[in-house]
Design a protein around this motif. Structure first.
Motif, PDB file in Angstrom:
ATOM      1  N   GLU A   1       0.934  -1.212   0.022  1.00 18.62           N
ATOM      2  CA  GLU A   1      -0.240  -0.036   0.066  1.00 18.62           C
ATOM      3  C   GLU A   1       0.853   1.310   0.076  1.00 18.62           C
ATOM      4  OE1 GLU A   1      -3.277   2.340   2.900  1.00 18.62           O
ATOM      5  OE2 GLU A   1      -2.932   0.182   3.299  1.00 18.62           O
ATOM      6  N   LEU A   2       2.049   0.951   0.792  1.00 17.01           N
ATOM      7  CA  LEU A   2       2.881   2.518   0.870  1.00 17.01           C
ATOM      8  C   LEU A   2       3.604   2.655  -0.474  1.00 17.01           C
ATOM      9  CD1 LEU A   2       4.235   4.599   2.469  1.00 17.01           C
ATOM     10  CD2 LEU A   2       5.994   2.888   3.256  1.00 17.01           C
ATOM     11  N   ILE A   3       4.134   1.595  -1.280  1.00 22.18           N
ATOM     12  CA  ILE A   3       4.975   1.933  -2.332  1.00 22.18           C
ATOM     13  C   ILE A   3       4.508   1.484  -3.606  1.00 22.18           C
ATOM     14  CG2 ILE A   3       7.130   1.575  -0.782  1.00 22.18           C
ATOM     15  CD1 ILE A   3       7.743  -1.128  -1.997  1.00 22.18           C
ATOM     16  N   ARG A   4       3.540   0.989  -3.638  1.00 20.25           N
ATOM     17  CA  ARG A   4       2.943   0.826  -4.971  1.00 20.25           C
ATOM     18  C   ARG A   4       3.033   1.528  -6.021  1.00 20.25           C
ATOM     19  NH1 ARG A   4      -2.629   0.090  -4.017  1.00 20.25           N
ATOM     20  NH2 ARG A   4      -2.216  -1.645  -2.493  1.00 20.25           N
ATOM     21  N   PRO A   5       3.508   1.382  -7.383  1.00 14.93           N
ATOM     22  CA  PRO A   5       3.746  -0.043  -7.940  1.00 14.93           C
ATOM     23  C   PRO A   5       4.929  -0.568  -7.803  1.00 14.93           C
ATOM     24  CG  PRO A   5       4.014   1.790  -9.693  1.00 14.93           C
ATOM     25  CD  PRO A   5       3.562   2.421  -8.290  1.00 14.93           C
ATOM     26  N   ALA A   6       5.661  -0.022  -6.857  1.00 17.49           N
ATOM     27  CA  ALA A   6       7.032  -0.519  -6.782  1.00 17.49           C
ATOM     28  C   ALA A   6       6.848  -1.897  -5.554  1.00 17.49           C
ATOM     29  CB  ALA A   6       7.996   0.612  -6.002  1.00 17.49           C
ATOM     30  N   ARG A   7       7.661  -2.663  -5.461  1.00 20.17           N
ATOM     31  CA  ARG A   7       7.357  -3.816  -4.653  1.00 20.17           C
ATOM     32  C   ARG A   7       8.679  -3.874  -3.864  1.00 20.17           C
ATOM     33  NH1 ARG A   7       9.439  -8.880  -6.595  1.00 20.17           N
ATOM     34  NH2 ARG A   7      10.302  -8.542  -8.716  1.00 20.17           N
ATOM     35  N   ALA A   8       8.587  -4.597  -2.637  1.00 23.14           N
ATOM     36  CA  ALA A   8       9.409  -4.790  -1.766  1.00 23.14           C
ATOM     37  C   ALA A   8      10.530  -5.969  -2.152  1.00 23.14           C
ATOM     38  CB  ALA A   8       8.969  -5.050  -0.357  1.00 23.14           C
ATOM     39  N   ALA A   9      11.759  -5.811  -1.862  1.00 17.90           N
ATOM     40  CA  ALA A   9      12.766  -6.834  -2.372  1.00 17.90           C
ATOM     41  C   ALA A   9      12.741  -8.099  -1.248  1.00 17.90           C
ATOM     42  CB  ALA A   9      14.144  -6.197  -2.517  1.00 17.90           C
ATOM     43  N   ASP A  10      13.311  -9.156  -1.546  1.00 19.31           N
ATOM     44  CA  ASP A  10      13.433 -10.128  -0.764  1.00 19.31           C
ATOM     45  C   ASP A  10      14.572  -9.849   0.084  1.00 19.31           C
ATOM     46  OD1 ASP A  10      14.439 -12.725   0.049  1.00 19.31           O
ATOM     47  OD2 ASP A  10      12.910 -13.566  -0.726  1.00 19.31           O
TER      48      ASP A  10
END
Length: 137
Positions: free
Chosen positions: A70-79
């Motif tokens: 919700e905070l960074i969309r459309p980016a995504r968190a890395a593993d």
């Protein structure tokens, strides 16, 4: 101190301070315990998805990985296993004494204490979310 090219020291830039840094964590409870215990800091704010600690004027926000989209969309968190790309550095008066305090709190050092070729004495450790912290004098 050497001045970095392009900086004048004036404060007219809109980017004067870092107010908050948000760190993504897989286990908020474990991360809150670590930050309270290791850094001797109270929680400034918390809700079901986050906990905030105040480091001087900068807020460190621990955010549950489930709430990141919700905070960074459309980016995504890395593993977290993808590797490390930054280090937070905290100044201390005595690196060796702080290492002893950290070890007494159950913190495993990644490296140090050691004298770096560029001057400071440092040591590094990792928080439960995989974020690396360095202490330096």
């Amino acid at each position: 101190m050497t001045q970095i090219s392009g900086t004048t020291g004036d404060t007219s830039s809109w980017a004067r301070d870092i107010a908050a840094i948000t760190l993504f964590v897989e286990d908020l409870g474990v991360a809150k315990d670590f930050y309270s215990r290791v850094f001797d800091l109270p929680i400034t704010f918390e809700d079901a998805d986050s906990a905030v600690f105040k480091f001087g004027a900068t807020l460190i926000n621990l955010l549950k990985i489930e709430a990141v989209d919700e905070l960074i969309r459309p980016a995504r968190a890395a593993d977290p296993a993808a590797g490390h790309r930054f280090v937070f550095t905290l100044p201390v008066d005595d690196v060796d004494a702080m290492c002893a305090r950290l070890k007494a709190r159950g913190v495993e050092l990644l490296n140090g204490p050691m004298d770096r070729p560029w001057g400071p004495r440092t040591a590094s450790f990792m928080d439960p979310g995989g974020h690396i912290w360095e202490i330096a004098k």
